[in-house]
Write an enzyme that holds these catalytic residues in place. Structure first.
Site, PDB file in Angstrom:
ATOM      1  N   LYS A  24       0.836  -1.213   0.000  1.00 36.60           N
ATOM      2  CA  LYS A  24       0.000   0.000   0.000  1.00 36.60           C
ATOM      3  C   LYS A  24       0.869   1.260   0.000  1.00 36.60           C
ATOM      4  O   LYS A  24       0.655   2.159  -0.805  1.00 36.60           O
ATOM      5  CB  LYS A  24      -0.901  -0.010   1.239  1.00 36.60           C
ATOM      6  CG  LYS A  24      -1.463   1.350   1.599  1.00 36.60           C
ATOM      7  CD  LYS A  24      -2.272   1.268   2.889  1.00 36.60           C
ATOM      8  CE  LYS A  24      -2.520   2.598   3.525  1.00 36.60           C
ATOM      9  NZ  LYS A  24      -1.411   3.133   4.307  1.00 36.60           N
ATOM     10  N   ASN A  25       1.845   1.305   0.904  1.00 36.46           N
ATOM     11  CA  ASN A  25       2.569   2.567   1.055  1.00 36.46           C
ATOM     12  C   ASN A  25       3.566   2.844  -0.075  1.00 36.46           C
ATOM     13  O   ASN A  25       4.071   3.950  -0.200  1.00 36.46           O
ATOM     14  CB  ASN A  25       3.215   2.650   2.444  1.00 36.46           C
ATOM     15  CG  ASN A  25       2.149   2.816   3.523  1.00 36.46           C
ATOM     16  OD1 ASN A  25       1.005   3.165   3.228  1.00 36.46           O
ATOM     17  ND2 ASN A  25       2.511   2.550   4.763  1.00 36.46           N
ATOM     18  N   CYS A 118      -5.371   8.382   8.590  1.00 37.85           N
ATOM     19  CA  CYS A 118      -5.664   7.825   9.900  1.00 37.85           C
ATOM     20  C   CYS A 118      -5.387   8.839  11.009  1.00 37.85           C
ATOM     21  O   CYS A 118      -4.343   9.491  11.006  1.00 37.85           O
ATOM     22  CB  CYS A 118      -4.783   6.594  10.140  1.00 37.85           C
ATOM     23  SG  CYS A 118      -5.323   5.165   9.214  1.00 37.85           S
ATOM     24  N   ARG A 123      -0.005  14.901  12.754  1.00 33.80           N
ATOM     25  CA  ARG A 123       0.802  14.401  11.631  1.00 33.80           C
ATOM     26  C   ARG A 123       1.142  15.578  10.724  1.00 33.80           C
ATOM     27  O   ARG A 123       0.593  15.722   9.636  1.00 33.80           O
ATOM     28  CB  ARG A 123       0.032  13.328  10.858  1.00 33.80           C
ATOM     29  CG  ARG A 123      -0.237  12.089  11.685  1.00 33.80           C
ATOM     30  CD  ARG A 123      -0.970  11.032  10.904  1.00 33.80           C
ATOM     31  NE  ARG A 123      -0.101  10.281  10.010  1.00 33.80           N
ATOM     32  CZ  ARG A 123      -0.539   9.360   9.154  1.00 33.80           C
ATOM     33  NH1 ARG A 123      -1.824   9.102   9.059  1.00 33.80           N
ATOM     34  NH2 ARG A 123       0.309   8.710   8.369  1.00 33.80           N
ATOM     35  N   ASP A 307       3.575   0.398  12.087  1.00 37.09           N
ATOM     36  CA  ASP A 307       2.331  -0.141  11.522  1.00 37.09           C
ATOM     37  C   ASP A 307       2.030  -1.562  12.003  1.00 37.09           C
ATOM     38  O   ASP A 307       0.939  -2.077  11.767  1.00 37.09           O
ATOM     39  CB  ASP A 307       2.397  -0.141   9.986  1.00 37.09           C
ATOM     40  CG  ASP A 307       2.492   1.265   9.433  1.00 37.09           C
ATOM     41  OD1 ASP A 307       2.134   2.209  10.150  1.00 37.09           O
ATOM     42  OD2 ASP A 307       2.937   1.419   8.277  1.00 37.09           O
ATOM     43  N   ARG A 398      -9.259   0.414   3.475  1.00 39.80           N
ATOM     44  CA  ARG A 398      -8.277   1.340   2.892  1.00 39.80           C
ATOM     45  C   ARG A 398      -6.929   0.653   2.701  1.00 39.80           C
ATOM     46  O   ARG A 398      -6.108   1.107   1.890  1.00 39.80           O
ATOM     47  CB  ARG A 398      -8.085   2.553   3.810  1.00 39.80           C
ATOM     48  CG  ARG A 398      -9.207   3.573   3.748  1.00 39.80           C
ATOM     49  CD  ARG A 398      -8.791   4.884   4.414  1.00 39.80           C
ATOM     50  NE  ARG A 398      -7.383   5.101   4.205  1.00 39.80           N
ATOM     51  CZ  ARG A 398      -6.508   5.390   5.157  1.00 39.80           C
ATOM     52  NH1 ARG A 398      -6.885   5.535   6.391  1.00 39.80           N
ATOM     53  NH2 ARG A 398      -5.233   5.553   4.869  1.00 39.80           N
TER      54      ARG A 398
HETATM   55  N1  EPU Z   1       6.559  14.189  10.788  1.00 40.16           N
HETATM   56  C1  EPU Z   1       6.691  15.509  11.070  1.00 40.16           C
HETATM   57  N2  EPU Z   1       6.754  16.406  10.030  1.00 40.16           N
HETATM   58  C2  EPU Z   1       6.671  16.010   8.744  1.00 40.16           C
HETATM   59  C3  EPU Z   1       6.541  14.641   8.447  1.00 40.16           C
HETATM   60  C4  EPU Z   1       6.481  13.744   9.495  1.00 40.16           C
HETATM   61  O1  EPU Z   1       6.744  15.918  12.231  1.00 40.16           O
HETATM   62  O2  EPU Z   1       6.733  16.875   7.855  1.00 40.16           O
HETATM   63  C5  EPU Z   1       6.512  13.207  11.876  1.00 40.16           C
HETATM   64  C6  EPU Z   1       5.215  12.416  11.919  1.00 40.16           C
HETATM   65  O3  EPU Z   1       4.202  13.129  12.604  1.00 40.16           O
HETATM   66  C7  EPU Z   1       5.634  11.156  12.618  1.00 40.16           C
HETATM   67  C8  EPU Z   1       7.057  10.945  12.084  1.00 40.16           C
HETATM   68  O4  EPU Z   1       7.491  12.224  11.615  1.00 40.16           O
HETATM   69  O5  EPU Z   1       5.684  11.360  13.994  1.00 40.16           O
HETATM   70  C9  EPU Z   1       7.201   9.952  10.955  1.00 40.16           C
HETATM   71  O6  EPU Z   1       6.233  10.217   9.960  1.00 40.16           O
HETATM   72  P1  EPU Z   1       6.398   9.840   8.416  1.00 40.16           P
HETATM   73  O7  EPU Z   1       6.417  11.094   7.639  1.00 40.16           O
HETATM   74  O8  EPU Z   1       7.527   8.890   8.259  1.00 40.16           O
HETATM   75  O9  EPU Z   1       5.025   9.114   8.169  1.00 40.16           O
HETATM   76  P2  EPU Z   1       4.146   9.212   6.873  1.00 40.16           P
HETATM   77  O10 EPU Z   1       5.013   9.272   5.689  1.00 40.16           O
HETATM   78  O11 EPU Z   1       3.092  10.243   7.017  1.00 40.16           O
HETATM   79  C10 EPU Z   1       4.117   6.662   6.396  1.00 40.16           C
HETATM   80  C11 EPU Z   1       3.054   5.623   6.228  1.00 40.16           C
HETATM   81  C12 EPU Z   1       2.448   5.275   7.573  1.00 40.16           C
HETATM   82  C13 EPU Z   1       3.571   4.823   8.511  1.00 40.16           C
HETATM   83  C14 EPU Z   1       4.660   5.893   8.611  1.00 40.16           C
HETATM   84  C15 EPU Z   1       5.848   5.465   9.422  1.00 40.16           C
HETATM   85  C16 EPU Z   1       2.221   6.167   4.057  1.00 40.16           C
HETATM   86  C17 EPU Z   1       1.112   6.667   3.225  1.00 40.16           C
HETATM   87  N3  EPU Z   1       2.023   6.133   5.356  1.00 40.16           N
HETATM   88  O12 EPU Z   1       3.440   7.796   6.930  1.00 40.16           O
HETATM   89  O13 EPU Z   1       1.566   4.208   7.337  1.00 40.16           O
HETATM   90  O14 EPU Z   1       3.038   4.583   9.790  1.00 40.16           O
HETATM   91  O15 EPU Z   1       5.131   6.207   7.275  1.00 40.16           O
HETATM   92  O16 EPU Z   1       6.437   4.330   8.887  1.00 40.16           O
HETATM   93  O17 EPU Z   1       3.255   5.749   3.544  1.00 40.16           O
HETATM   94  C18 EPU Z   1      -0.275   2.846   7.711  1.00 40.16           C
HETATM   95  O18 EPU Z   1       0.048   2.225   6.684  1.00 40.16           O
HETATM   96  O19 EPU Z   1      -1.154   2.425   8.518  1.00 40.16           O
HETATM   97  C19 EPU Z   1       0.394   4.103   8.017  1.00 40.16           C
HETATM   98  C20 EPU Z   1      -0.097   4.995   8.870  1.00 40.16           C
END
Ligand code: EPU
Length: 419
Positions: A24-25, A118, A123, A307, A398
């Protein structure tokens, strides 16, 4: 109109094989990334989930011709236009933020609604924005519902991420592949999905080095052509079925995995007391007789995936002592805890750590607040005595392809109902 619920009568023993779908990601980044190509793109091995359908429909809003058949998506960008993207679809998933980087990379401009997804606590996307600004974009955030990002031209820059972020790493990469000169992203995320997106962009003609390490070097190119790409298997879906097998599997074979991607989970399951066979692209797991408590701390890859923290939690009720699960990525990702308590679990979450004691679970009415909380409730429901009814299952759809039928085929007593 009624709403769909998932019902599970727990206590069955599961047996058989599961084929893991595409990640998915990865998929949710690669579909937007196709905007960057000037010729036709074929993406194979997509998971059949609602997030994929939403993103394909967003491509349609840019007048891109798409044909999604089963797990294959064909994208024809010939008549692409730069249209503002509707808020409602964009808000329904977090990954819509990849449309920002991709549209910026393609058109130097985009107007787009704010991403949803989610509810895992705060975030922010400040690191994405920092990257876009470093490449020369200005951001107009005066609207409460959308964002306008534009640049006269994008120019490569050195960007040090304050936080290791999967989303920011990929989004900046998308914006940088056609920028003038070199972009260096330091403290980049090393997750397999980042590497998969980089592989896809390279197949379009992008010049990217270092994917999978903490320094990414991107030399901008003028044009990106078409290509065909196969999405990697979903390590989180695989991990969820591994937890299910450990909970109630007589013998479950999980096919189409990349073992190194699930290694942190395998290590924990072994610590818990499971005997696990790992082949080149599959694993075989059956429930153990006795489990020992384990402590888990979520970390960026290759640490234990956030996750999988929720899906593994129900297994820890089967252990003979107290387990601690500490969440360092999303300290508020504990919405499953109250639902598990409803099922009779002895679990307390405080200050980013859940304390989990041996418990017998009973069926109850529970609410899936987010995707992986939903997965956690499915694992719990399979173990519990009696019937569990899971509400708000749209979150589960999703991210998991056909999970109800897959579990049924393994022998689970699981069905959906309209209520
Ligand atoms: N963060 C910030 N600022 C930013 C970006 C991130 O403070 O600009 C923080 C986030 O709030 C979090 C941490 O950095 O505390 C890591 O977040 P990351 O950006 O790595 O997460 P993401 O890219 O939004 C993806 C996956 C998530 C998964 C996380 C961590 C996707 C669409 N989502 O989220 O997947 O938990 O990486 O591995 O790729 C899921 O599949 O259930 C899911 C939530």
């Amino acid at each position: 109109m009624g709403q769909e619920v998932i019902k599970i009568r727990g206590g069955q023993t599961l047996k058989g094989e599961v084929n893991i779908n595409g990640a998915k990601n990865s998929a949710v980044a690669i579909i937007p990334a196709a905007i960057l190509a000037e010729d036709n793109v074929t993406i194979k091995g997509l998971p059949q989930i609602s997030d994929v359908e939403t993103l394909v429909s967003l491509l349609g809003d840019l007048n891109i011709k798409t044909n999604l058949t089963g797990t294959t998506l064909e994208v024809d960008p010939e008549e692409i236009i730069n249209a503002p993207l509707p808020n409602q679809k964009v808000e329904s998933l977090r990954a819509s933020y990849y449309m920002m980087g991709a549209m910026l990379g393609r058109f130097n401009k985009c107007v787009i609604g704010l991403p949803g997804g989610c509810p895992l606590g705060p975030r922010p996307i400040d690191q994405h924005i920092k990257g876009f600004k470093a490449l020369g974009a200005t951001i107009d955030e005066s609207s409460e519902t959308s964002m306008k990002i534009e640049a006269d031209k994008l120019v490569g820059a050195n960007i040090f991420l304050d936080i290791v972020s999967v989303g920011a790493t990929i989004n900046i990469m998308l914006a940088a592949v056609r920028a003038e000169g070199q972009t260096v992203i330091e403290n980049a995320a090393k997750e397999p999905e980042v590497v998969d997106v980089a592989r896809f962009l390279i197949s379009l003609g992008a010049d990217i080095k270092g994917a999978g390490t903490s320094t990414l070097k991107i030399n901008g190119v003028k044009h990106l052509h078409g290509s065909e790409h196969q999405v990697i298997p979903d390590r989180i879906e695989a991990g969820t079925y591994m937890c299910i097998a450990a909970a109630c599997g007589e013998e479950i074979k999980i096919n189409n995995i990349i073992p190194t991607h699930v290694e942190p989970l395998i290590v924990k399951l072994k610590e818990l007391g499971l005997d696990i066979n790992v082949g080149e692209d599959h694993t075989q797991i059956k429930r153990g007789n006795k489990y020992t408590s384990v402590d888990i701390k979520t970390l960026v890859y290759p640490g234990f995936a956030t996750d999988l923290q929720q899906p593994i939690t129900p297994l820890l009720f089967m252990a003979d002592g107290v387990s601690f699960v500490t969440e360092t990525i999303y300290p508020a990702r504990f919405k499953h805890v109250d639902e598990l308590k409803n099922m009779g679990a002895d679990i307390v979450a405080d200050n980013g750590t859940a304390t989990i004691k041996p418990s017998k679970l009973k069926g109850a009415k529970v609410y899936a607040s987010d995707l992986r909380a939903g997965a956690s409730l499915i694992v719990a429901g399979l173990i519990a005595e009696g019937v569990t009814t899971i509400y708000n299952v749209k979150h589960i759809h999703r991210g998991y392809t056909n999970i109800v039928n897959t579990l049924k085929s393994l022998g689970a007593d699981i069905w959906t109902e309209e209520v």
